[in-house]
Design a protein around this motif. Sequence first.
Motif, PDB file in Angstrom:
ATOM      1  N   GLU B  89      10.555 -22.007  -8.690  1.00 37.30           N
ATOM      2  CA  GLU B  89       9.853 -20.819  -9.191  1.00 37.30           C
ATOM      3  C   GLU B  89       9.757 -20.845 -10.714  1.00 37.30           C
ATOM      4  N   ALA B  90      10.850 -21.259 -11.367  1.00 37.46           N
ATOM      5  CA  ALA B  90      10.829 -21.313 -12.840  1.00 37.46           C
ATOM      6  C   ALA B  90       9.783 -22.323 -13.315  1.00 37.46           C
ATOM      7  N   ALA B  91       9.708 -23.446 -12.638  1.00 36.24           N
ATOM      8  CA  ALA B  91       8.740 -24.484 -13.026  1.00 36.24           C
ATOM      9  C   ALA B  91       7.307 -23.973 -12.873  1.00 36.24           C
ATOM     10  N   LYS B  92       7.066 -23.246 -11.780  1.00 32.13           N
ATOM     11  CA  LYS B  92       5.709 -22.700 -11.588  1.00 32.13           C
ATOM     12  C   LYS B  92       5.344 -21.746 -12.723  1.00 32.13           C
ATOM     13  N   LYS B  93       6.322 -20.929 -13.119  1.00 30.28           N
ATOM     14  CA  LYS B  93       6.055 -19.967 -14.191  1.00 30.28           C
ATOM     15  C   LYS B  93       5.834 -20.679 -15.530  1.00 30.28           C
ATOM     16  N   ILE B  94       6.629 -21.711 -15.786  1.00 28.60           N
ATOM     17  CA  ILE B  94       6.461 -22.449 -17.056  1.00 28.60           C
ATOM     18  C   ILE B  94       5.107 -23.148 -17.075  1.00 28.60           C
ATOM     19  N   ARG B  95       4.731 -23.741 -15.949  1.00 28.26           N
ATOM     20  CA  ARG B  95       3.414 -24.378 -15.871  1.00 28.26           C
ATOM     21  C   ARG B  95       2.305 -23.358 -16.163  1.00 28.26           C
ATOM     22  N   GLU B  96       2.408 -22.197 -15.516  1.00 27.06           N
ATOM     23  CA  GLU B  96       1.354 -21.197 -15.695  1.00 27.06           C
ATOM     24  C   GLU B  96       1.331 -20.650 -17.115  1.00 27.06           C
ATOM     25  N   MET B  97       2.514 -20.529 -17.726  1.00 24.13           N
ATOM     26  CA  MET B  97       2.554 -20.005 -19.092  1.00 24.13           C
ATOM     27  C   MET B  97       1.835 -20.949 -20.066  1.00 24.13           C
ATOM     28  N   GLY B  98       2.144 -22.238 -19.973  1.00 22.98           N
ATOM     29  CA  GLY B  98       1.465 -23.197 -20.849  1.00 22.98           C
ATOM     30  C   GLY B  98      -0.024 -23.223 -20.590  1.00 22.98           C
ATOM     31  N   TYR B  99      -0.372 -23.148 -19.297  1.00 22.30           N
ATOM     32  CA  TYR B  99      -1.786 -23.200 -18.930  1.00 22.30           C
ATOM     33  C   TYR B  99      -2.531 -21.969 -19.449  1.00 22.30           C
ATOM     34  N   SER B 100      -1.866 -20.825 -19.435  1.00 21.75           N
ATOM     35  CA  SER B 100      -2.501 -19.601 -19.926  1.00 21.75           C
ATOM     36  C   SER B 100      -2.820 -19.722 -21.417  1.00 21.75           C
ATOM     37  N   ALA B 101      -1.885 -20.312 -22.182  1.00 21.97           N
ATOM     38  CA  ALA B 101      -2.130 -20.495 -23.620  1.00 21.97           C
ATOM     39  C   ALA B 101      -3.323 -21.419 -23.838  1.00 21.97           C
ATOM     40  N   PHE B 102      -3.385 -22.487 -23.043  1.00 19.87           N
ATOM     41  CA  PHE B 102      -4.525 -23.410 -23.134  1.00 19.87           C
ATOM     42  C   PHE B 102      -5.826 -22.694 -22.776  1.00 19.87           C
ATOM     43  N   PHE B 103      -5.775 -21.883 -21.730  1.00 23.24           N
ATOM     44  CA  PHE B 103      -6.977 -21.212 -21.233  1.00 23.24           C
ATOM     45  C   PHE B 103      -7.552 -20.273 -22.299  1.00 23.24           C
ATOM     46  N   VAL B 104      -6.663 -19.531 -22.948  1.00 21.12           N
ATOM     47  CA  VAL B 104      -7.104 -18.627 -24.017  1.00 21.12           C
ATOM     48  C   VAL B 104      -7.783 -19.439 -25.118  1.00 21.12           C
ATOM     49  N   HIS B 105      -7.145 -20.532 -25.509  1.00 20.15           N
ATOM     50  CA  HIS B 105      -7.679 -21.377 -26.584  1.00 20.15           C
ATOM     51  C   HIS B 105      -9.056 -21.907 -26.214  1.00 20.15           C
ATOM     52  N   ASP B 106      -9.177 -22.422 -25.001  1.00 20.68           N
ATOM     53  CA  ASP B 106     -10.430 -23.049 -24.584  1.00 20.68           C
ATOM     54  C   ASP B 106     -11.565 -22.028 -24.522  1.00 20.68           C
ATOM     55  N   HIS B 107     -11.294 -20.883 -23.949  1.00 22.61           N
ATOM     56  CA  HIS B 107     -12.338 -19.853 -23.843  1.00 22.61           C
ATOM     57  C   HIS B 107     -12.723 -19.300 -25.228  1.00 22.61           C
ATOM     58  N   LEU B 108     -11.734 -19.121 -26.091  1.00 18.86           N
ATOM     59  CA  LEU B 108     -12.049 -18.629 -27.438  1.00 18.86           C
ATOM     60  C   LEU B 108     -12.903 -19.636 -28.181  1.00 18.86           C
ATOM     61  N   LEU B 109     -12.556 -20.920 -28.021  1.00 17.06           N
ATOM     62  CA  LEU B 109     -13.308 -21.959 -28.708  1.00 17.06           C
ATOM     63  C   LEU B 109     -14.762 -21.938 -28.254  1.00 17.06           C
ATOM     64  N   HIS B 110     -14.979 -21.824 -26.960  1.00 19.50           N
ATOM     65  CA  HIS B 110     -16.359 -21.803 -26.469  1.00 19.50           C
ATOM     66  C   HIS B 110     -17.092 -20.578 -26.981  1.00 19.50           C
ATOM     67  N   PHE B 111     -16.450 -19.434 -26.899  1.00 20.20           N
ATOM     68  CA  PHE B 111     -17.136 -18.196 -27.275  1.00 20.20           C
ATOM     69  C   PHE B 111     -17.517 -18.198 -28.752  1.00 20.20           C
ATOM     70  N   TYR B 112     -16.551 -18.515 -29.608  1.00 19.74           N
ATOM     71  CA  TYR B 112     -16.816 -18.399 -31.042  1.00 19.74           C
ATOM     72  C   TYR B 112     -17.594 -19.586 -31.616  1.00 19.74           C
ATOM     73  N   LEU B 113     -17.268 -20.791 -31.189  1.00 15.81           N
ATOM     74  CA  LEU B 113     -17.867 -21.960 -31.834  1.00 15.81           C
ATOM     75  C   LEU B 113     -19.125 -22.449 -31.133  1.00 15.81           C
ATOM     76  N   LEU B 114     -19.226 -22.248 -29.847  1.00 18.59           N
ATOM     77  CA  LEU B 114     -20.385 -22.767 -29.125  1.00 18.59           C
ATOM     78  C   LEU B 114     -21.384 -21.677 -28.778  1.00 18.59           C
ATOM     79  N   ALA B 115     -20.904 -20.572 -28.221  1.00 16.12           N
ATOM     80  CA  ALA B 115     -21.830 -19.563 -27.695  1.00 16.12           C
ATOM     81  C   ALA B 115     -22.300 -18.567 -28.761  1.00 16.12           C
ATOM     82  N   LEU B 116     -21.358 -18.019 -29.510  1.00 19.14           N
ATOM     83  CA  LEU B 116     -21.711 -16.913 -30.402  1.00 19.14           C
ATOM     84  C   LEU B 116     -22.763 -17.271 -31.465  1.00 19.14           C
ATOM     85  N   PRO B 117     -22.737 -18.499 -32.024  1.00 23.25           N
ATOM     86  CA  PRO B 117     -23.787 -18.821 -33.009  1.00 23.25           C
ATOM     87  C   PRO B 117     -25.206 -18.751 -32.433  1.00 23.25           C
TER      88      PRO B 117
END
Lengths: 172, 488
Positions: B89-117
């Motif tokens: 269970e701890a491993a699943k949570k750690i995996r999801e936590m790291g993935y969530s940080a990546f997901f935020v980064h990836d979506h922000l990058l697309h929105f601000y650098l690719l889409a918003l201009p």
Amino acid sequence: MRGKERNGRRIAILGVGNPILGDDGAGPRALEIIKGELGGGVRHLGNVYVELKEVCSGNLGLMEELIGFDEAIIIDSISAGPGIEEGEIIELAPEDLGAGGEPLNAHAADFASSYGLYRSILESSMPSKVKIYAIAIRDPEGFCDRLSQKAEAAAHAVASRILRELFNGRAE
Amino acid sequence: MKSGREIEIYPASRLEGHARISIFLDEKGAVKDAFFQILELRGFEEFCKGRLVEEMPRITPRICGVCPWAHHLASAKAADAVYGVEPTEAAKKIREMGYSAFFVHDHLLHFYLLALPDFIPGPRAPPAERNVVGLLNRVGKELGGRLLRAFKYSHEIQEIVGGRSTHPVFCLPGGVSKPIGEDERAKIEEGAKYLLEFSEATLELFKKALLGDDKYSKMILEDKNVNRVNSLAMVGDGDSLSLLSGMLKAVDPEGRTIGLFEPKDYLDHISEHVEPWTYSKFTFLKALGWRGLRDGKGSGVYRVGPLARLNVIEKIPTPKAQGAFEEMFEVLDKPCHSTFAYHWARVIETLYAAERLMELIKDPSITDGDIRNIPGSPRGRGVGAVEAPRGTLIHDYTSNGDGRIRELNLIVPTTHNNSVICMSVRNAARDLIKSGSIDEGLLNEVEMAFRAYDPCLACATHALPGQLPLKVSIFDSRGTLLKEISRP
């Protein structure tokens, strides 16, 4: 966030490229050679702090690795072509890589624009001195985790140059 | 092409990887057809054969520097399955936590650098301004500083959790390689707090800049670019949004469930069609079959990614994103088929991932040291699926008895979306190119259609010197080059 909180000069050495795309891995290979000689990814040479990192992302991702350093040495590959022989090593500065201001995109944003953007926003948190060693390669055509002889030789040559500069205190 | 003219946009700009858009005009200069062609590197499957399954989570993220975490996690789940081991269970949570940080980064990058201009300063702005620099000139440098700080926090969390920021190395069959320490928890929480605040601000910016603008809100609300296709995504308990675990669910253009299956059974529900003019395959729902690049009832074409996920789910299990989800579908029909609604869905998902990151780091068990179950012997086949930022990602490995890869199949989000991207580009081209009249702004609006999907293609990373010229070639009916327009 990381800042320039330590005493002494901070130098980032980045090996840029994808190690499973053939000669595109020349930058990481050169970094690996330097790491072997220095005995690790972080080293203090007198009061100079040196950090070595492999980077496999576009220029905007590359900029994030430079935050908090005074100087940066970047090893990357470029496409060989007319006037640039495969295996040739070219030393470049950011200003050699275009005037900047051209359309930015996340993966292929040009180096000058990315560096200019980060410098304009983060100012002194970004290195003021950047030297780029570009190894000319043939464009990779498929997945492969080995370098050609020319790229391997160039990676060794770049590593030797950088090590000489570090130990002679000329990394500036 | 035997008649009319051909217009080529190559390479497509602000797209992760290299692609070409070909637009075919008829004799009168109207758009006859349009195709999104992927010119990707090949041979990854062959490259992997004979390698150890446990190596795959470290190899597959190298396919591309853009979504390495998604490949790392999908590969780790496939490796779990090959070795017949469930992570702690701890491993699943750690995996999801790291993935969530990546997901935020990836979506922000697309929105601000690719889409918003595309919206600020706008599709008709000169190319030299239609980028993140032009964006910051309009909205203020202060936003740029906050955005870069968000990237930095996200990277630092990924590095703490994954061992490396860009290409994580922490997942092992049955768990992860290291626990989260108390000192690391504090650092992660500081970053999570910032990312949550910034994600909320991003949603507000989206509402103000896009929904608050007459022209852009019409693009989203009035279904300017519509493809009424099926949607496919992973769902968690109660058909909730889930990025790393659950069943795969397909709904038809009316929102009726037409498929619900375990990821390991994907071959029973999804098939692939090949066209001679592109390296990328076209996936379709097997029960409906391949009927060409067509939408509407009975077509097997489906979409994946942010909009498909919100079309398929019934709820989001975090409060702020749930509120935004309800608000979106008070305005839009569900399921929604507007290409530009992808942007809205993406900023809602950014908020969800930031909320999950905060929930996970506040969970007392996140620092639990029980991070790995010892794997058994390799069993043969294992399938791992995750929701990557761009859509459903499937890794399917078959191993020999010694744990080496014998067969490998990867279905990436851009392959799932290939058909609907082609159709969206065709819609945009038909709407914007009349009587053969083309200008740079028009071409960018065509590109906006595929950019909404955030397509990602495997590519090399040697971007020095970083030139990415946009070339438009116009051919006559005999294939003779009539005109060439290049973006600087």
